[in-house]
Design an enzyme around this catalytic site. Structure first.
Site, PDB file in Angstrom:
ATOM      1  N   GLN A  69       0.883  -1.323  -0.045  1.00 49.23           N
ATOM      2  CA  GLN A  69      -0.176   0.002   0.057  1.00 49.23           C
ATOM      3  C   GLN A  69       0.778   1.060  -0.345  1.00 49.23           C
ATOM      4  O   GLN A  69       1.452   1.313  -1.294  1.00 49.23           O
ATOM      5  CB  GLN A  69      -0.857   0.272   1.335  1.00 49.23           C
ATOM      6  CG  GLN A  69      -2.067  -1.464   0.818  1.00 49.23           C
ATOM      7  CD  GLN A  69      -3.183   0.040   0.111  1.00 49.23           C
ATOM      8  OE1 GLN A  69      -3.015   0.495  -0.147  1.00 49.23           O
ATOM      9  NE2 GLN A  69      -3.460  -2.166   0.007  1.00 49.23           N
ATOM     10  N   THR A  71       3.387   3.920   1.473  1.00 52.23           N
ATOM     11  CA  THR A  71       4.447   3.995   3.093  1.00 52.23           C
ATOM     12  C   THR A  71       5.249   5.219   2.726  1.00 52.23           C
ATOM     13  O   THR A  71       4.572   6.395   1.503  1.00 52.23           O
ATOM     14  CB  THR A  71       5.378   3.037   2.834  1.00 52.23           C
ATOM     15  OG1 THR A  71       6.325   2.555   4.363  1.00 52.23           O
ATOM     16  CG2 THR A  71       6.690   2.906   1.934  1.00 52.23           C
ATOM     17  N   HIS A  73       9.203   7.657   2.567  1.00 53.98           N
ATOM     18  CA  HIS A  73      10.878   7.845   2.609  1.00 53.98           C
ATOM     19  C   HIS A  73      11.151   8.970   3.086  1.00 53.98           C
ATOM     20  O   HIS A  73      10.596   9.716   2.548  1.00 53.98           O
ATOM     21  CB  HIS A  73      11.598   6.738   1.160  1.00 53.98           C
ATOM     22  CG  HIS A  73      11.018   5.592   1.038  1.00 53.98           C
ATOM     23  ND1 HIS A  73      10.616   4.693   1.618  1.00 53.98           N
ATOM     24  CD2 HIS A  73       9.862   5.112   0.232  1.00 53.98           C
ATOM     25  CE1 HIS A  73      10.741   3.306   0.996  1.00 53.98           C
ATOM     26  NE2 HIS A  73      10.430   3.920  -0.200  1.00 53.98           N
ATOM     27  N   GLY A 135       8.216  -4.561   0.380  1.00 58.00           N
ATOM     28  CA  GLY A 135       7.433  -3.851  -0.753  1.00 58.00           C
ATOM     29  C   GLY A 135       8.473  -4.329  -1.891  1.00 58.00           C
ATOM     30  O   GLY A 135       9.872  -3.583  -2.099  1.00 58.00           O
ATOM     31  N   GLY A 146      11.898  -2.897  -2.327  1.00 53.26           N
ATOM     32  CA  GLY A 146      12.357  -3.815  -1.083  1.00 53.26           C
ATOM     33  C   GLY A 146      12.439  -2.857   0.492  1.00 53.26           C
ATOM     34  O   GLY A 146      11.251  -3.600   0.533  1.00 53.26           O
ATOM     35  N   LEU A 147      13.284  -2.861   0.946  1.00 54.54           N
ATOM     36  CA  LEU A 147      12.925  -2.892   2.849  1.00 54.54           C
ATOM     37  C   LEU A 147      13.484  -0.814   2.926  1.00 54.54           C
ATOM     38  O   LEU A 147      14.432  -1.035   2.881  1.00 54.54           O
ATOM     39  CB  LEU A 147      13.873  -3.652   3.042  1.00 54.54           C
ATOM     40  CG  LEU A 147      14.194  -3.659   4.866  1.00 54.54           C
ATOM     41  CD1 LEU A 147      12.771  -4.314   5.368  1.00 54.54           C
ATOM     42  CD2 LEU A 147      15.395  -3.961   5.366  1.00 54.54           C
ATOM     43  N   CYS A 164       0.744   1.494   5.205  1.00 51.39           N
ATOM     44  CA  CYS A 164       0.509   0.562   4.626  1.00 51.39           C
ATOM     45  C   CYS A 164      -0.654   0.154   4.546  1.00 51.39           C
ATOM     46  O   CYS A 164      -0.713  -1.485   4.950  1.00 51.39           O
ATOM     47  CB  CYS A 164       1.654  -0.726   5.643  1.00 51.39           C
ATOM     48  SG  CYS A 164       3.432  -0.783   5.566  1.00 51.39           S
TER      49      CYS A 164
END
Length: 208
Positions: A69, A71, A73, A135, A146-147, A164
């Site tokens: 979904q 997120t 950063h 994701g 990735g993470l 998320c």
């Protein structure tokens, strides 16, 4: 596996670079692990509900091709992009997600922090609060995206979304949990553990 520290780089050019790397790789291309930070950005997965962005404000929103979904950063968050040929490793997508999660779980365990993953909502959680998000996208048998691990950052933008896609989900970070180290230092520790895990025969359990 080649590990690269990219520093703080814009989201969209990095995403496009991952796509190019994946499209151009062949059976002999060595896997890579990209470690970096992004400037502030909200990202949406392919099937994400845009209503989970409650108030973007002046933070850009980017529609991506990963799973999951919405997120956030931002500076002080470690982003780990494994560009991995999962067919060559003989693992499935869920195996790769679990190795990413366990790289964080292993990192915090020596500090007395009990973290865990969830089958129903990929990521790493500490006492119900989300510490890291996962994701992925698999194309041509190889992974990208990735993470995202919260290290020492401004967590306020997470209140502008349902992290998320989970209403009321609280987030945490390594600094709050007593785990010290800047983003690059944490990246080195994560990359060492993750590289070892992906080389281990123990991960070679299922076909993608």
């Amino acid at each position: 596996m080649i590990t690269r520290w990219l520093g703080r780089v814009a989201y969209e050019p990095t995403w496009r670079a991952m796509q190019r790397f994946t499209d151009e790789r062949d059976a002999d291309t060595e896997d890579e692990l990209w470690l970096l930070e992004h400037p502030p950005v909200f990202t949406l997965g392919m099937a994400a509900d845009p209503s989970h962005v409650l108030a973007a404000g002046d933070i850009p929103v980017v529609q991506t091709d990963r799973g999951g979904q919405v997120t956030y950063h931002g500076p002080g968050q470690l982003v780990v992009y494994p560009l991995v040929d999962i067919r060559r490793l003989g693992i499935g997508v869920r195996d790769l997600v679990m190795q990413l999660e366990h790289s964080v779980i292993d990192l915090v365990a020596p500090f007395g922090v009990h973290a865990l993953g969830r089958r129903d909502a990929p990521g790493v959680y500490v006492e119900g609060r989300k510490l890291a998000s996962v994701g992925m996208r698999i194309r041509r048998g190889a992974s990208y995206h990735g993470l995202a691990l919260n290290v020492d950052m401004d967590l306020a933008p997470f209140a502008q979304i349902n992290p998320c896609g989970m209403v009321g989900m609280q987030v945490t970070q390594l600094k709050e949990l007593g785990v010290r180290g800047d983003v690059e230092e944490i990246g080195k520790a994560i990359s060492t553990g993750l590289s070892a895990r992906l080389r281990s025969p123990a991960v070679r359990r299922s076909a993608p």
